[in-house]
Design an enzyme around this catalytic site. Structure first.
Site, PDB file in Angstrom:
ATOM      1  CG  HIS A 176      72.254  71.018  94.320  1.00  0.00           C
ATOM      2  ND1 HIS A 176      72.156  72.250  93.729  1.00  0.00           N
ATOM      3  CD2 HIS A 176      72.540  71.237  95.618  1.00  0.00           C
ATOM      4  CE1 HIS A 176      72.396  73.172  94.629  1.00  0.00           C
ATOM      5  NE2 HIS A 176      72.615  72.599  95.791  1.00  0.00           N
ATOM      6  CD  GLU A 280      69.000  71.922  95.616  1.00  0.00           C
ATOM      7  OE1 GLU A 280      69.277  73.138  95.736  1.00  0.00           O
ATOM      8  OE2 GLU A 280      69.354  71.045  96.443  1.00  0.00           O
TER       9      GLU A 280
HETATM   10  O1  TA6 Z   1      70.853  72.984  98.106  1.00  0.00           O
HETATM   11  C1  TA6 Z   1      71.051  74.188  98.743  1.00  0.00           C
HETATM   12  C2  TA6 Z   1      72.418  74.183  99.418  1.00  0.00           C
HETATM   13  O2  TA6 Z   1      72.489  73.179 100.365  1.00  0.00           O
HETATM   14  C3  TA6 Z   1      72.718  75.569  99.986  1.00  0.00           C
HETATM   15  O3  TA6 Z   1      72.729  75.573 101.380  1.00  0.00           O
HETATM   16  C4  TA6 Z   1      74.067  75.924  99.373  1.00  0.00           C
HETATM   17  O4  TA6 Z   1      75.106  75.591 100.185  1.00  0.00           O
HETATM   18  C5  TA6 Z   1      74.045  75.123  98.093  1.00  0.00           C
HETATM   19  O5  TA6 Z   1      73.435  73.926  98.428  1.00  0.00           O
HETATM   20  C6  TA6 Z   1      75.351  74.932  97.386  1.00  0.00           C
HETATM   21  O6  TA6 Z   1      76.170  74.041  98.041  1.00  0.00           O
HETATM   22  P1  TA6 Z   1      77.658  73.771  97.493  1.00  0.00           P
HETATM   23  O7  TA6 Z   1      78.249  72.793  98.433  1.00  0.00           O
HETATM   24  O8  TA6 Z   1      77.521  73.241  96.097  1.00  0.00           O
HETATM   25  O9  TA6 Z   1      78.358  75.101  97.491  1.00  0.00           O
END
Ligand code: TA6
Length: 323
Positions: A176, A280
């Site tokens: 991520h 990601e």
């Molecule tokens: O990767 C994108 C995502 O899944 C978004 O939907 C958003 O929620 C982001 O990740 C961040 O997630 P987190 O759990 O780190 O707040």
């Protein structure tokens, strides 16, 4: 700041890595390359929180409000989403690997190392008894973080099913990555044109991307499916291109929370959405099944290259089709 040169040096004249205390006393490892680039990895989450080029410029975004305190995941850098991406399952958002303590892997299985890469660290995550209560499978997750001679940052994950009861397991995965950008409205992403994607802002409905480079003017949360192995993020203002090369990770998630979501996140500054973009490398659409004894490998290589330009414009074709 207490530091010790780690004895984590192997027989192949590896460049010693430094182990020291980071924020809130959490243990971290610093990788340095002779030309000046560096990277920092916290054992908490197996989480990379810094990647700097040989000018010492930070290439990853970490929120000024990031919380370095378990069980909260660190907001920024490169969280690892495993065994579940986002809410694609019954576990906590993005799984539990990002808020567990990893250990040094002092005896990793042989690794096809490229001899020039001497700066790396091996970490390992195994489930605790509590983890097995929520995800009843045994696994070994080995992560190698490598800093290449030209400052490239490589992450290689090797996940093995070590169940002794014959049970396979299924997982989804993502690196991520939060890239630091000058101004999100000036950034373009190349390599995802005309692809299908699942829009997380529209109940994961499937759409097809238009033909041009992707630009940003509002919240975006998309999972691009079966993408090319190379994606480029062009930051005109910084005359910098990030190139993501990925292996074993067919999908790519693109996320920017924009203003409203930014305000709603306690560990994220209200205006910080202007200076970050998540792209990601992921395996989401087709979850991975591993039988006992089987191993999966997912690799991403990040490079930050200066603009190749004649009139200030980047030549995306050269970036994506180049070597
Ligand atoms: O990767 C994108 C995502 O899944 C978004 O939907 C958003 O929620 C982001 O990740 C961040 O997630 P987190 O759990 O780190 O707040």
């Amino acid at each position: 700041m207490m530091s010790s040169t780690a004895a984590v040096t192997a027989a192949i004249e590896r460049v010693p890595v430094e182990i020291c205390k980071g924020i809130n006393g959490l243990e971290k490892v610093i990788l340095r390359e002779v030309r000046g680039s560096s990277a920092e990895v916290y054992l908490y989450g197996g989480h990379i929180t810094s990647w700097k080029n040989d000018h010492g410029e930070e290439l990853l975004f970490v929120s000024s409000k990031a919380i370095f305190k378990p069980p909260k995941p660190i907001r920024g850098g490169i969280p690892i989403c495993f065994p579940q991406f986002s809410n694609h399952g019954s576990l906590e958002q993005h799984g539990f690997a990002r808020n567990r303590f990893w250990s040094f892997d002092t005896n990793p299985p042989p690794f096809p190392t490229n001899s020039s890469n001497k700066t790396f660290v091996d970490l390992i995550l195994k489930p605790t008894e509590d983890d097995i209560k929520i995800w009843p499978y045994s696994f070994e997750f080995r992560l190698r973080v490598t800093l290449g001679p030209s400052g490239d940052l490589m992450l290689t994950s090797r996940i093995r099913n070590t169940n002794t009861d014959g049970k396979p397991f299924i997982f989804t995965f993502a690196y991520h990555t939060y890239f630091s950008v000058s101004d999100i409205s000036e950034v373009r992403v190349e390599g995802l044109e005309t692809l299908d994607y699942l829009d997380n802002l529209q109940n994961k409905q499937r759409f097809t991307e238009q033909g041009d480079a992707i630009t940003f003017e509002s919240e975006v949360d998309k999972i691009y499916l079966s993408t090319p192995t190379k994606i480029a993020i062009l930051d005109h203002e910084k005359k910098r291109t990030f190139v993501i090369r990925k292996d074993g990770l067919p999908d790519a998630v693109v996320w920017n929370p924009w203003d409203k979501k930014a305000k709603a996140m306690a560990d994220f500054g209200d205006d910080e959405y202007k200076h970050m973009l998540c792209v990601e490398a992921a395996a989401v659409e087709k979850p991975i099944t591993l039988k006992p004894g089987e191993e999966w490998r997912g690799r991403q290589e990040l490079s930050a290259v200066p603009s190749s330009y004649c009139s200030g414009q980047l030549d995306p074709k050269r970036v994506l089709l180049g070597s």
